[in-house]
Design a protein around this motif. Structure first.
Motif, PDB file in Angstrom:
ATOM      1  N   LEU A 199      10.473  33.789  41.457  1.00 59.00           N
ATOM      2  CA  LEU A 199      11.817  33.550  41.982  1.00 59.00           C
ATOM      3  C   LEU A 199      12.863  34.443  41.318  1.00 59.00           C
ATOM      4  CD1 LEU A 199      11.903  29.677  42.402  1.00 59.00           C
ATOM      5  CD2 LEU A 199      12.189  31.369  44.208  1.00 59.00           C
ATOM      6  N   SER A 203      15.405  36.517  43.517  1.00 54.74           N
ATOM      7  CA  SER A 203      16.846  36.300  43.364  1.00 54.74           C
ATOM      8  C   SER A 203      17.567  37.602  43.013  1.00 54.74           C
ATOM      9  CB  SER A 203      17.118  35.236  42.294  1.00 54.74           C
ATOM     10  OG  SER A 203      16.783  35.702  41.003  1.00 54.74           O
ATOM     11  N   HIS A 204      16.863  38.525  42.396  1.00 57.91           N
ATOM     12  CA  HIS A 204      17.447  39.831  42.063  1.00 57.91           C
ATOM     13  C   HIS A 204      17.450  40.781  43.263  1.00 57.91           C
ATOM     14  CE1 HIS A 204      18.393  43.481  39.863  1.00 57.91           C
ATOM     15  NE2 HIS A 204      17.285  44.044  40.305  1.00 57.91           N
ATOM     16  N   VAL A 223      20.056  33.403  48.795  1.00 58.22           N
ATOM     17  CA  VAL A 223      19.808  33.514  47.352  1.00 58.22           C
ATOM     18  C   VAL A 223      20.941  32.858  46.559  1.00 58.22           C
ATOM     19  CG1 VAL A 223      19.763  35.186  45.465  1.00 58.22           C
ATOM     20  CG2 VAL A 223      18.218  35.456  47.389  1.00 58.22           C
ATOM     21  N   GLU A 224      22.171  32.950  47.060  1.00 58.87           N
ATOM     22  CA  GLU A 224      23.279  32.305  46.342  1.00 58.87           C
ATOM     23  C   GLU A 224      23.091  30.796  46.273  1.00 58.87           C
ATOM     24  OE1 GLU A 224      25.636  33.600  44.490  1.00 58.87           O
ATOM     25  OE2 GLU A 224      24.687  35.526  44.890  1.00 58.87           O
ATOM     26  N   LEU A 226      20.206  29.334  46.266  1.00 66.66           N
ATOM     27  CA  LEU A 226      19.127  29.138  45.290  1.00 66.66           C
ATOM     28  C   LEU A 226      19.671  29.171  43.872  1.00 66.66           C
ATOM     29  CD1 LEU A 226      15.906  29.035  45.080  1.00 66.66           C
ATOM     30  CD2 LEU A 226      16.073  31.488  44.605  1.00 66.66           C
ATOM     31  N   ARG A 227      20.547  30.122  43.596  1.00 63.10           N
ATOM     32  CA  ARG A 227      21.126  30.230  42.255  1.00 63.10           C
ATOM     33  C   ARG A 227      21.957  28.999  41.896  1.00 63.10           C
ATOM     34  NH1 ARG A 227      22.877  36.518  43.179  1.00 63.10           N
ATOM     35  NH2 ARG A 227      20.927  37.474  42.471  1.00 63.10           N
ATOM     36  N   PHE A 246      12.932  32.527  36.308  1.00 63.47           N
ATOM     37  CA  PHE A 246      14.115  32.074  37.027  1.00 63.47           C
ATOM     38  C   PHE A 246      14.941  31.132  36.156  1.00 63.47           C
ATOM     39  CE2 PHE A 246      16.682  31.459  40.674  1.00 63.47           C
ATOM     40  CZ  PHE A 246      17.079  30.134  40.687  1.00 63.47           C
ATOM     41  N   ARG A 249      17.200  32.908  33.870  1.00 58.62           N
ATOM     42  CA  ARG A 249      18.371  33.489  34.519  1.00 58.62           C
ATOM     43  C   ARG A 249      19.438  32.436  34.821  1.00 58.62           C
ATOM     44  NH1 ARG A 249      18.590  38.276  37.229  1.00 58.62           N
ATOM     45  NH2 ARG A 249      16.843  39.687  36.934  1.00 58.62           N
TER      46      ARG A 249
END
Length: 250
Positions: A199, A203-204, A223-224, A226-227, A246, A249
């Motif tokens: 992940l 995400s990157h 992805v936002e 997910l973050r 992940f 991060r």
């Protein structure tokens, strides 16, 4: 937004095993879209079905506005879509020089300015002309994957299918290859469909992703989201907890 690639209701069966079960995704032009899930979730099978490496028994595939059948792919498809495989040791012919590996797709697709294109391709992936006449066994894993990327880019595709492109590489090399791919996407306006179990990588690299489990898409999200941990499926939460990279991060 114009769609680069659409999969609708795709199913793939290997004998009695249903590897993909009614899978649908849509990827916008210029987007980087991720596929994540544990081993056996169907993400690489989906990539191979899109590429025509295995057929599908139900559903539809549209790429760059054109529909494709279960296995048939014409030459224009491979000008539009190229694939980079996980294992740089297995994807390059050991008895061919880098020059021959890069020349072959140019000949197949009718390019004539081959010397210029080969030199430019090597430069784009950070390898000089000194690598042109080496054999793949003379290259490191990272250099081989750079050659595999150069071979994919040399016919000027619009879409790259990336099947765990860094997972077979040392951690120190992985970031270099991911940065190389991201730069190529920006420079060329490419669309990515990228498989990863990590992940942190997704995400990157990606704008959106589909989470797969047991041949099904359980969730599609940005992805936002997910973050921010704004996920709907319990399985996605489990993946987040299991992904050590992940969590660092977050």
């Amino acid at each position: 937004m114009t769609k680069a690639l659409t999969v609708n209701g795709m199913s793939v069966r290997f004998y009695e095993f249903l590897a993909l079960d009614d899978v649908s995704i849509a990827v916008d032009q210029g987007e980087s879209f991720g596929l994540v899930g544990e081993s056996g979730s169907g993400k690489s099978t989906l990539l191979r079905a899109i590429a025509g490496l295995n057929g599908f028994e139900a559903g539809s595939l549209t790429v760059d506005g054109k529909s494709y059948e279960a296995r048939h792919r014409d030459k224009p498809f491979y000008r539009t879509v190229q694939m980079v495989f996980q294992d740089p040791y297995g994807s390059l012919h050991p008895r061919q020089t880098v020059d021959r590996l890069l020349l072959e797709p140019l000949v197949v697709h009718g390019f004539t300015d081959v010397d210029t294109r080969i030199a430019r391709a090597l430069d784009e992936v950070g390898l000089g002309s000194g690598f042109r006449f080496r054999f793949s066994h003379q290259l490191s894993g990272g250099q081989r994957q750079r050659i595999a990327i150069a071979r994919a880019l040399i016919v000027e595709p619009k879409i790259l299918l990336l099947d765990e492109p860094t997972s077979a590489l040392d951690a120190s090399i992985q970031a270099e290859i991911l940065n190389l791919l991201e730069q190529a996407r920006k420079d060329r306006g490419l669309t990515f469909l990228m498989v990863s179990h990590d992940l942190a990588v997704i995400s990157h690299m990606c704008d959106r992703l589909a989470v797969m489990r047991s041949g099904k898409v359980v969730e599609t999200l940005g992805v936002e989201a997910l973050r921010r941990r704004e996920v709907q499926a319990d399985y996605t939460r489990d993946l987040m907890l299991a992904s050590e990279g992940f969590r660092r991060r977050g």
